[in-house]
Design a protein around this motif. Structure first.
Motif, PDB file in Angstrom:
ATOM      1  N   VAL A  32      -3.350   3.863 -10.056  1.00 23.77           N
ATOM      2  CA  VAL A  32      -2.154   3.245 -10.149  1.00 23.77           C
ATOM      3  C   VAL A  32      -1.489   3.575  -8.739  1.00 23.77           C
ATOM      4  O   VAL A  32      -1.019   2.686  -8.075  1.00 23.77           O
ATOM      5  CB  VAL A  32      -1.219   3.217 -11.249  1.00 23.77           C
ATOM      6  N   ARG A  33      -1.725   4.846  -8.515  1.00 24.26           N
ATOM      7  CA  ARG A  33      -0.633   5.274  -7.262  1.00 24.26           C
ATOM      8  C   ARG A  33      -1.346   4.959  -5.931  1.00 24.26           C
ATOM      9  O   ARG A  33      -0.801   4.458  -5.224  1.00 24.26           O
ATOM     10  CB  ARG A  33      -0.558   6.842  -7.427  1.00 24.26           C
ATOM     11  N   ASN A  34      -2.935   4.941  -5.982  1.00 25.19           N
ATOM     12  CA  ASN A  34      -3.536   4.565  -5.077  1.00 25.19           C
ATOM     13  C   ASN A  34      -3.501   2.960  -4.680  1.00 25.19           C
ATOM     14  O   ASN A  34      -3.417   2.669  -3.494  1.00 25.19           O
ATOM     15  CB  ASN A  34      -5.042   5.031  -5.066  1.00 25.19           C
ATOM     16  N   VAL A  35      -3.183   2.110  -5.736  1.00 28.36           N
ATOM     17  CA  VAL A  35      -3.186   0.929  -5.631  1.00 28.36           C
ATOM     18  C   VAL A  35      -2.132   0.533  -5.031  1.00 28.36           C
ATOM     19  O   VAL A  35      -1.761  -0.325  -4.155  1.00 28.36           O
ATOM     20  CB  VAL A  35      -3.351   0.075  -6.777  1.00 28.36           C
ATOM     21  N   GLY A  36      -0.920   1.256  -5.312  1.00 24.84           N
ATOM     22  CA  GLY A  36       0.359   1.187  -4.841  1.00 24.84           C
ATOM     23  C   GLY A  36       0.564   1.286  -3.428  1.00 24.84           C
ATOM     24  O   GLY A  36       1.095   0.562  -2.535  1.00 24.84           O
ATOM     25  N   ASP A  40       1.312  -1.322  -0.535  1.00 23.37           N
ATOM     26  CA  ASP A  40       2.491  -0.855   0.611  1.00 23.37           C
ATOM     27  C   ASP A  40       1.613  -0.990   1.834  1.00 23.37           C
ATOM     28  O   ASP A  40       2.555  -1.693   2.552  1.00 23.37           O
ATOM     29  CB  ASP A  40       2.759   0.397   0.312  1.00 23.37           C
ATOM     30  N   THR A  41       0.967  -0.537   2.211  1.00 23.89           N
ATOM     31  CA  THR A  41       0.184  -0.803   3.431  1.00 23.89           C
ATOM     32  C   THR A  41      -0.138  -1.911   4.098  1.00 23.89           C
ATOM     33  O   THR A  41       0.184  -2.201   4.944  1.00 23.89           O
ATOM     34  CB  THR A  41      -0.899   0.362   3.627  1.00 23.89           C
ATOM     35  N   ALA A  42      -0.632  -2.785   3.071  1.00 19.76           N
ATOM     36  CA  ALA A  42      -1.127  -3.923   3.371  1.00 19.76           C
ATOM     37  C   ALA A  42       0.229  -5.043   3.485  1.00 19.76           C
ATOM     38  O   ALA A  42       0.306  -5.740   4.592  1.00 19.76           O
ATOM     39  CB  ALA A  42      -1.795  -4.718   2.179  1.00 19.76           C
ATOM     40  N   ALA A  43       1.262  -4.617   3.062  1.00 17.90           N
ATOM     41  CA  ALA A  43       2.622  -5.338   3.075  1.00 17.90           C
ATOM     42  C   ALA A  43       3.109  -5.031   4.467  1.00 17.90           C
ATOM     43  O   ALA A  43       3.727  -5.937   5.182  1.00 17.90           O
ATOM     44  CB  ALA A  43       3.383  -5.219   2.024  1.00 17.90           C
TER      45      ALA A  43
END
Length: 55
Positions: A32-36, A40-43
């Motif tokens: 979950v942390r890695n997906v977040g 965040d990076t993609a945004a």
């Protein structure tokens, strides 16, 4: 009488920013942390362009 409210300054560990030992996360929490982080990076790339990401 009412007890006074304890503030973080009253705790001896208030000056520490991280736990003393290494943090052990469950595999689900890691995922979950890695997906977040990826979202965040993609945004940042989408909204700020490559200048918004520092590598």
């Amino acid at each position: 009488m009412r007890e006074r409210t304890r503030h973080t300054a009253d705790h001896p560990s208030a000056d520490r920013t991280a736990p003393a030992g290494p943090r052990h996360r469950s595999p689900v929490a890691k995922a979950v942390r890695n997906v977040g982080i990826v979202l965040d990076t993609a945004a940042r790339v989408v909204f700020l362009g490559r200048d918004g990401v520092s590598y």
